[in-house]
Structure formats: C-alpha cells, structure tokens
Scaffold this motif. Structure first.
Motif, PDB file in Angstrom:
ATOM      1  N   GLY A 205     -10.217  -2.802  46.653  1.00  0.00           N
ATOM      2  CA  GLY A 205     -10.271  -1.568  47.413  1.00  0.00           C
ATOM      3  C   GLY A 205     -11.194  -0.490  46.888  1.00  0.00           C
ATOM      4  N   ALA A 206     -11.858  -0.714  45.743  1.00  0.00           N
ATOM      5  CA  ALA A 206     -12.725   0.318  45.170  1.00  0.00           C
ATOM      6  C   ALA A 206     -14.171   0.204  45.646  1.00  0.00           C
ATOM      7  N   CYS A 207     -14.528  -0.915  46.266  1.00  0.00           N
ATOM      8  CA  CYS A 207     -15.891  -1.127  46.759  1.00  0.00           C
ATOM      9  C   CYS A 207     -15.820  -2.013  47.991  1.00  0.00           C
ATOM     10  N   SER A 208     -16.945  -2.067  48.728  1.00  0.00           N
ATOM     11  CA  SER A 208     -16.964  -2.904  49.927  1.00  0.00           C
ATOM     12  C   SER A 208     -18.239  -3.737  49.956  1.00  0.00           C
ATOM     13  N   ASP A 209     -19.365  -3.138  50.434  1.00  0.00           N
ATOM     14  CA  ASP A 209     -20.608  -3.902  50.510  1.00  0.00           C
ATOM     15  C   ASP A 209     -21.535  -3.638  49.330  1.00  0.00           C
ATOM     16  N   GLN A 210     -21.090  -2.839  48.357  1.00  0.00           N
ATOM     17  CA  GLN A 210     -21.891  -2.584  47.163  1.00  0.00           C
ATOM     18  C   GLN A 210     -21.088  -2.907  45.901  1.00  0.00           C
ATOM     19  N   CYS A 211     -20.327  -3.997  45.967  1.00  0.00           N
ATOM     20  CA  CYS A 211     -19.520  -4.402  44.816  1.00  0.00           C
ATOM     21  C   CYS A 211     -20.423  -5.002  43.743  1.00  0.00           C
ATOM     22  N   ASP A 212     -20.370  -4.427  42.577  1.00  0.00           N
ATOM     23  CA  ASP A 212     -21.262  -4.751  41.464  1.00  0.00           C
ATOM     24  C   ASP A 212     -20.441  -5.404  40.355  1.00  0.00           C
ATOM     25  N   PRO A 213     -20.292  -6.734  40.373  1.00  0.00           N
ATOM     26  CA  PRO A 213     -19.375  -7.394  39.436  1.00  0.00           C
ATOM     27  C   PRO A 213     -19.835  -7.305  37.991  1.00  0.00           C
ATOM     28  N   TRP A 214     -18.903  -7.534  37.084  1.00  0.00           N
ATOM     29  CA  TRP A 214     -19.214  -7.602  35.661  1.00  0.00           C
ATOM     30  C   TRP A 214     -20.054  -8.842  35.418  1.00  0.00           C
ATOM     31  N   LYS A 215     -21.104  -8.725  34.581  1.00  0.00           N
ATOM     32  CA  LYS A 215     -22.049  -9.827  34.427  1.00  0.00           C
ATOM     33  C   LYS A 215     -22.497  -9.978  32.987  1.00  0.00           C
ATOM     34  N   LYS A 216     -23.023 -11.167  32.728  1.00  0.00           N
ATOM     35  CA  LYS A 216     -23.669 -11.449  31.452  1.00  0.00           C
ATOM     36  C   LYS A 216     -24.832 -12.396  31.712  1.00  0.00           C
ATOM     37  N   ASP A 217     -26.017 -12.032  31.246  1.00  0.00           N
ATOM     38  CA  ASP A 217     -27.189 -12.895  31.396  1.00  0.00           C
ATOM     39  C   ASP A 217     -27.057 -14.109  30.483  1.00  0.00           C
ATOM     40  N   LEU A 218     -27.563 -15.248  30.968  1.00  0.00           N
ATOM     41  CA  LEU A 218     -27.480 -16.501  30.233  1.00  0.00           C
ATOM     42  C   LEU A 218     -28.881 -17.036  29.957  1.00  0.00           C
ATOM     43  N   ALA A 219     -29.184 -17.342  28.710  1.00  0.00           N
ATOM     44  CA  ALA A 219     -30.474 -17.933  28.346  1.00  0.00           C
ATOM     45  C   ALA A 219     -30.367 -19.456  28.488  1.00  0.00           C
ATOM     46  N   VAL A 220     -30.362 -19.918  29.735  1.00  0.00           N
ATOM     47  CA  VAL A 220     -30.153 -21.338  30.019  1.00  0.00           C
ATOM     48  C   VAL A 220     -31.465 -22.103  29.871  1.00  0.00           C
ATOM     49  N   THR A 221     -31.387 -23.313  29.347  1.00  0.00           N
ATOM     50  CA  THR A 221     -32.545 -24.185  29.194  1.00  0.00           C
ATOM     51  C   THR A 221     -32.204 -25.568  29.763  1.00  0.00           C
ATOM     52  N   GLU A 222     -33.107 -26.528  29.595  1.00  0.00           N
ATOM     53  CA  GLU A 222     -32.850 -27.891  30.051  1.00  0.00           C
ATOM     54  C   GLU A 222     -31.972 -28.677  29.079  1.00  0.00           C
ATOM     55  N   GLU A 223     -31.572 -28.059  27.974  1.00  0.00           N
ATOM     56  CA  GLU A 223     -30.648 -28.679  27.026  1.00  0.00           C
ATOM     57  C   GLU A 223     -29.263 -28.054  27.190  1.00  0.00           C
ATOM     58  N   TRP A 224     -28.234 -28.873  27.099  1.00  0.00           N
ATOM     59  CA  TRP A 224     -26.881 -28.351  27.169  1.00  0.00           C
ATOM     60  C   TRP A 224     -26.627 -27.356  26.036  1.00  0.00           C
ATOM     61  N   GLN A 225     -26.016 -26.228  26.373  1.00  0.00           N
ATOM     62  CA  GLN A 225     -25.586 -25.237  25.395  1.00  0.00           C
ATOM     63  C   GLN A 225     -24.184 -24.773  25.744  1.00  0.00           C
TER      64      GLN A 225
END
Length: 277
Positions: A205-225
């Motif tokens: 109920g605090a947001c509608s079309d501008q909901c900005d979720p909690w996030k964390k960037d991931l340094a993903v590569t072609e190797e499993w981490q």
C-alpha cells in the motif's frame, strides 16, 4: 510435472535507470500472472566454475565457495534447490510460492520461458537441466532471450501465496539470502537481485506504479559463483517511491526476483537459493 499455484499479486517497478526493474507476475500454473514454460534451449550448455555439492534438506552447512558480498553463510534454509524440476518452491518453512518470468514488453523481443500474464497455466515454469551438472546439482532456474530495450527481463517468485494473493513472509530470523549464479556465453552480465516488502510492493500500500524494490547488483560471469547477500546490504534503486524505512523489513517480505538489464541478449542461471544465518 509442474505444480499448480494460486493467483498472486505482483510488485511493480518501472524505473528507467537500468536497475529499477519491471513488473513481476503471479506464480503457479493456475495463477493469474507470469507463470511460464520451462522449455530449455539445447544450444547453450552450463559452464562450471567453483562447485559445491547441493542438498535437498531444509538446512545445510555451506562449504567453501566463491562468494559475492557478505562473507559466506553459516547455515542455509533452502528455499528451492530446483531438483524437483517444477515451478514450486520447496514445501518448507511455511513458504508457498511459484516461479514466473516477466519483461519490459519490447516489441519483437523474446524471453524464455515466456511470461504467462493471463495465468492460463498451459506452460508452467520448469527448471533447466544442467549439462554438465554443477557438482551434485542437476537443475537450475534459468531465463534467456534477446531484444529487450527498456529495463530488461526478470524472473522470480512470491514467498507466500497459498490463498491466491501475496501475503507477508517473516524472514527476520535470517541474515539474508544466498544462491549460486552464472550467465551463459554471450549474455549480458548486468544482473541484480530484488526483494520487496511493504514499502516497496503494491500489496503493502505504500507504492503503486513506482515501486522501487530493495536491490543488490551482482557481478555475474560465465563461471558459477555463490553470492551471499545480507538484508542490510540491500538498497533501493533510487528511481521510485521511497520505502519510508532505512532498510528492508525482513519480517514482512513478499517477493524475490532476479533481473538482467541493458543487454542485447541474456541467459541467467540461479541455483540453490536459500536464507542464511
């Protein structure tokens, strides 16, 4: 066989900064939202990196692994190990949720498995077979495709949707989430993990079309981490409505989602996802 779920509301995020996100969908073969097909593209094989034997038990000790942030988990409460192959989370800890996909709707673009916004349940999300396997893990959640030009694509699930609508899930006894991730050859690597709570999900109920979720960037590569993400390290993207709190409310979580942004092509794998202490 995919397990049918119930209709659940999604959290919406429509930022334009490449890290904001899109609109999530509903999980489950019978749900209204973005339940998806699990057809696996045979042209792309998994690339193994640092591996760890997986477990289907609710709690498992973590062995040595390549970690993202957080320093590595001590114990893991498995949310989904993907080994049953269907679209449902493991039936543990009171969690009832179903995997789905979503995207920015770019005309002519393709995402596999495709979203199912009408909730027909004809092609539910299933897990991709890993060839070669990652240690003892033979399956992972995967989405791949090309052509998206706005904020990109995503896939994920709601943690509690037993009665046909998202409800809050209490994860306050955990420090954060941990999972294994990689991308296929030629994929963009601009991945993020997103988690919503009452301040960042329309259901709250605090947001509608501008909901900005909690996030964390991931340094993903072609190797499993293995990535270990403390709840305290997650921040809003800054493009949408403020959550009204300094950090995520782990006692009232709604959804966990993964997103690839700013990529002409994408192929993201997620495996052995759990809460950790």
């Amino acid at each position: 066989m995919a397990i049918a779920g119930l209709a659940v509301a999604a959290f919406a995020a429509c930022g334009d900064d490449g890290g904001g996100g899109g609109s999530g969908g509903a999980g489950g073969a019978g749900g209204a939202g973005s339940t998806t097909s699990g057809t696996v593209d045979p042209s792309t094989t998994a690339t193994t990196g640092t591996t760890e034997p997986t477990t289907s038990s609710t709690t498992a000790a973590s062995s040595s692994a390549t970690t993202g942030t957080g320093g590595g988990p001590q114990t893991i409460e498995m949310i989904d190990d993907m080994e049953d192959g269907d679209n449902a989370l493991l039936p543990a800890g009171g969690r009832v949720g179903y995997w789905y996909t979503f995207n920015d709707g770019t005309e002519g673009a393709t995402q596999n498995p495709p979203p199912d916004p009408d909730g027909t349940g004809e092609t539910p999300f299933t897990m991709a077979e890993l060839d070669p396997a990652r240690g003892q893990s033979a399956h992972a959640a995967r989405s791949w495709g090309t052509g998206f030009e706005d904020w990109g694509i995503g896939f994920g699930f709601d943690l509690s949707s037993a009665e046909g609508a998202k409800t809050e899930y209490d994860a306050s006894t955990y420090a954060g989430i941990t999972f294994w991730a990689k991308v296929g050859p030629g994929s963009g690597t601009g991945a993020v993990v997103l988690i919503s709570d009452p301040g960042t999900d329309p259901v709250g109920g605090a947001c509608s079309d501008q909901c900005d979720p909690w996030k964390k960037d991931l340094a993903v590569t072609e190797e499993w981490q293995q990535f270990t993400i403390p709840f305290a390290d997650m921040k809003q993207g800054g493009w949408g409505d403020p959550a009204g709190t300094e950090q995520i409310d782990a006692a009232k979580l709604y959804s966990i989602q993964f997103q690839i942004t700013d990529a002409a092509s994408f192929d993201l794998y997620i495996d052995d996802l759990g809460f950790y202490n």
